[in-house]
Structures are given as C-alpha cells and as structure tokens.
Design a protein around this motif. Structure first.
Motif, PDB file in Angstrom:
ATOM      1  N   ASN A  24      63.178  38.769  26.683  1.00  0.00           N
ATOM      2  CA  ASN A  24      63.621  38.789  25.293  1.00  0.00           C
ATOM      3  C   ASN A  24      64.317  40.101  24.965  1.00  0.00           C
ATOM      4  OD1 ASN A  24      63.768  37.681  22.623  1.00  0.00           O
ATOM      5  ND2 ASN A  24      62.113  39.038  22.022  1.00  0.00           N
ATOM      6  N   ARG A  25      63.781  41.204  25.475  1.00  0.00           N
ATOM      7  CA  ARG A  25      64.391  42.514  25.219  1.00  0.00           C
ATOM      8  C   ARG A  25      65.786  42.592  25.817  1.00  0.00           C
ATOM      9  NH1 ARG A  25      61.760  48.218  27.183  1.00  0.00           N
ATOM     10  NH2 ARG A  25      60.456  47.872  25.357  1.00  0.00           N
ATOM     11  N   LEU A  26      65.972  42.012  26.992  1.00  0.00           N
ATOM     12  CA  LEU A  26      67.234  42.154  27.714  1.00  0.00           C
ATOM     13  C   LEU A  26      68.189  40.984  27.498  1.00  0.00           C
ATOM     14  CD1 LEU A  26      65.738  43.530  31.049  1.00  0.00           C
ATOM     15  CD2 LEU A  26      66.946  44.824  29.288  1.00  0.00           C
ATOM     16  N   GLY A  27      67.780  40.018  26.675  1.00  0.00           N
ATOM     17  CA  GLY A  27      68.653  38.883  26.407  1.00  0.00           C
ATOM     18  C   GLY A  27      68.780  37.914  27.563  1.00  0.00           C
ATOM     19  N   LEU A  28      67.702  37.748  28.330  1.00  0.00           N
ATOM     20  CA  LEU A  28      67.687  36.839  29.476  1.00  0.00           C
ATOM     21  C   LEU A  28      66.650  35.754  29.247  1.00  0.00           C
ATOM     22  CD1 LEU A  28      67.553  39.540  32.316  1.00  0.00           C
ATOM     23  CD2 LEU A  28      69.597  38.328  31.531  1.00  0.00           C
ATOM     24  N   SER A  29      66.684  34.736  30.083  1.00  0.00           N
ATOM     25  CA  SER A  29      65.618  33.745  30.083  1.00  0.00           C
ATOM     26  C   SER A  29      64.473  34.263  30.948  1.00  0.00           C
ATOM     27  CB  SER A  29      66.128  32.413  30.645  1.00  0.00           C
ATOM     28  OG  SER A  29      66.408  32.536  32.034  1.00  0.00           O
ATOM     29  N   PRO A  30      63.229  33.848  30.693  1.00  0.00           N
ATOM     30  CA  PRO A  30      62.111  34.276  31.552  1.00  0.00           C
ATOM     31  C   PRO A  30      62.334  33.926  33.021  1.00  0.00           C
ATOM     32  CG  PRO A  30      61.272  33.335  29.524  1.00  0.00           C
ATOM     33  CD  PRO A  30      62.751  33.080  29.534  1.00  0.00           C
TER      34      PRO A  30
END
Length: 298
Positions: A24-30
C-alpha cells in the motif's frame, strides 16, 4: 524485475512487518510485493524474511543484508530528492491524512488548484478522526490541529485554525442569547470527543483564562455530525471556521459571543523525521503556505 524497487519493497516489508502495508505504501499489489522480495532472495540465495499468517520478521541473514543496504538506499533517496527539488517535477502518489471537517468546498477548491499546478501528483486524502501512524501506515504527510504533537515527527506550522462558538437561531430564541461566558455554565454542549469529552473548555480573554463547564449532550469525533446537531437546536458547539462560515451566512447557525469566545489552535503539517523531502511533499507544503492556508476566508 527492477532490483532497486525490490530492495525498497524488502525494506518497507521489514519496517511495517506486513506485505500488504508495504504494498500500500509503495502503490503495489500484495502479490507484486511478494514477488519483489522473492526476487531479492533468489538473487542472493538466502531467505531474508520469516513469514507466518500473523507476522513478518527478518531472518538473521535478512537483518545483516538490510543493515548493509539501508545506507545505500537512503543515500540514493536523498540524492534523488535533492535533485528533484530543483530539476524534477513533483509526481507520484501523495498520501495525506487530514481532519474530517476538511471535507468541505473551500478545501476541495484548494486541492483542485493544486492539481492544476501539479497534474502529475495523485493526491490520496484520508479523512479520519483518529491519529494515524505516518510511518507504519505509509503516509507522506498529515495536517493536524493540535497544541501538542508526538515526538519523532517534523512539524511545520501553517497557521492558526480559528473556531466559532455556534448554536442555531431557534435554540437561542428558545434558551436566550448569552451575554457573557458566565451565562454558558451548564449549557448543553455538543462535544468533540478528542478535545472536550467532559464539556470543560478554557477560553482566553483579556482578563486571562476563563473556564466554562458545559453539560455534554452529544459526544462525537466527527465535527460534521456535531454541526448538523447544532443546526437542529441541540445546543452549543465550537466549530472550525472552514466548516461553519457558510452555515453562518445562510442563517442556519449563529455565532455566539464572537468578540470573546473565539479560540484558535495551531495547524501543523507533520511528516516523518528525515533529512530530505520528496518534491511532491515539498510542493504541497509550499502551496499551502503560498495560498494562505488555513486562514482563507477567515
């Protein structure tokens, strides 16, 4: 796969102890965050994280590896940030925590003008009454109305937030309009829970601090709800000027003792303690100061 990004993901997962929070912090999916960590582990041939259903922690190898890599990553971040302040346009996602009452037309107009100036920045605004943890929850910045801030954060004072004591005209006609602060003792009060749960307020006057003991009839951490309740004639409430000035102009609310009961509280922009600011954060801070926030319309 971008090896540098993979290292950043590894560091975020280690800090937040969560793949989903790091993603979430880096704008990615888990799922993509997991792939990035697996990419680093495959490159060096060692398991770097212990993974359970409830916890993520560094292995011994992970602790050693990340300790060596962090100074390099931080140095690169600082170099990029210093360059971006002068040479690179602000861009990327800017996560900002703001008070609930900022969901109003003036703040929306301010945000729209910022977007026109910096179209490559995507603003993600979180409006919640609780105090979020900037580092653990991956926020770049928070706007906070407070006279006391937690340690470990850099605080930049933007100005003072002014509050109005308000009530509905119908209530005031029914109960009578107070002529002094003493007339407010024991009056029904719509209390903002984090500040005045017990209904006790201290007002600075020309004679010094004067304390009022209201009678709380409604407690809430949502200022908008308190304002609507005041409109319904439930009693008095202190409201941020941004939230109630339009209501005052429309005659739905009336300001009470405007020359006396007008407290103000500092408004700060707070961000994690670090030696640089990304261009997107600096541009937003500079914009708020340039446009006179928070005293627009006061």
């Amino acid at each position: 796969m971008d090896s540098l990004l993979s290292l950043r993901v590894l560091g975020a997962v280690a800090d937040l102890k969560s793949f989903s929070a790091a993603a979430n912090r880096l704008g990615l999916s888990p799922a993509m965050a997991t792939k990035h960590v697996q990419h680093v582990e495959a490159r060096i041939g060692a398991r770097l994280l212990n993974r359970t259903s409830r916890n993520v922690s560094l292995t011994e190898a992970g602790t050693i590896y990340l300790a060596r890599m962090r100074p390099l990553l931080e140095g690169l971040d600082e170099a990029e940030a210093q360059i971006s302040q002068t040479a690179v346009k602000p861009s990327g996602r800017l996560r900002v925590s703001v008070p609930v009452w900022m969901a109003n037309p003036p703040f929306a107009a301010l945000v729209a003008r910022y977007n026109q100036r910096h179209p490559d920045v995507t603003l993600e605004l979180d409006l919640t009454p609780r105090i979020i943890n900037l580092v653990e929850e991956g926020f770049d910045l928070a706007l906070r109305v407070s006279s006391a801030l937690e340690s470990g954060l850099i605080a930049r004072r933007l100005g003072d937030m002014h509050f109005r004591l308000v009530a509905s005209p119908n209530y005031l006609e029914r109960a009578g309009r107070p002529q002094s602060l003493a007339d407010l003792q024991g009056a029904p009060f719509l209390a903002y829970t984090p500040v005045a749960r017990d209904g006790r307020m201290s007002i600075r006057t020309a004679k010094g601090e004067e304390e009022i003991q209201f009678k709380p009839v409604l407690l809430s951490g949502n200022e908008s709800l308190l304002m609507f309740a005041a409109r319904e004639g439930m009693g008095y409430s202190f409201m941020p000027h941004w939230l109630v000035d339009s209501e005052l102009k429309k005659g739905r609310l009336e300001q009470v003792l405007p020359d006396v009961a007008r407290p103000s509280v500092p408004l700060y922009a707070v961000y994690p303690d670090r030696s640089y600011l990304p261009a997107k954060v600096r541009s937003f801070l500079d914009y708020l100061l340039e446009c006179g926030f928070p005293n627009i319309g006061d």
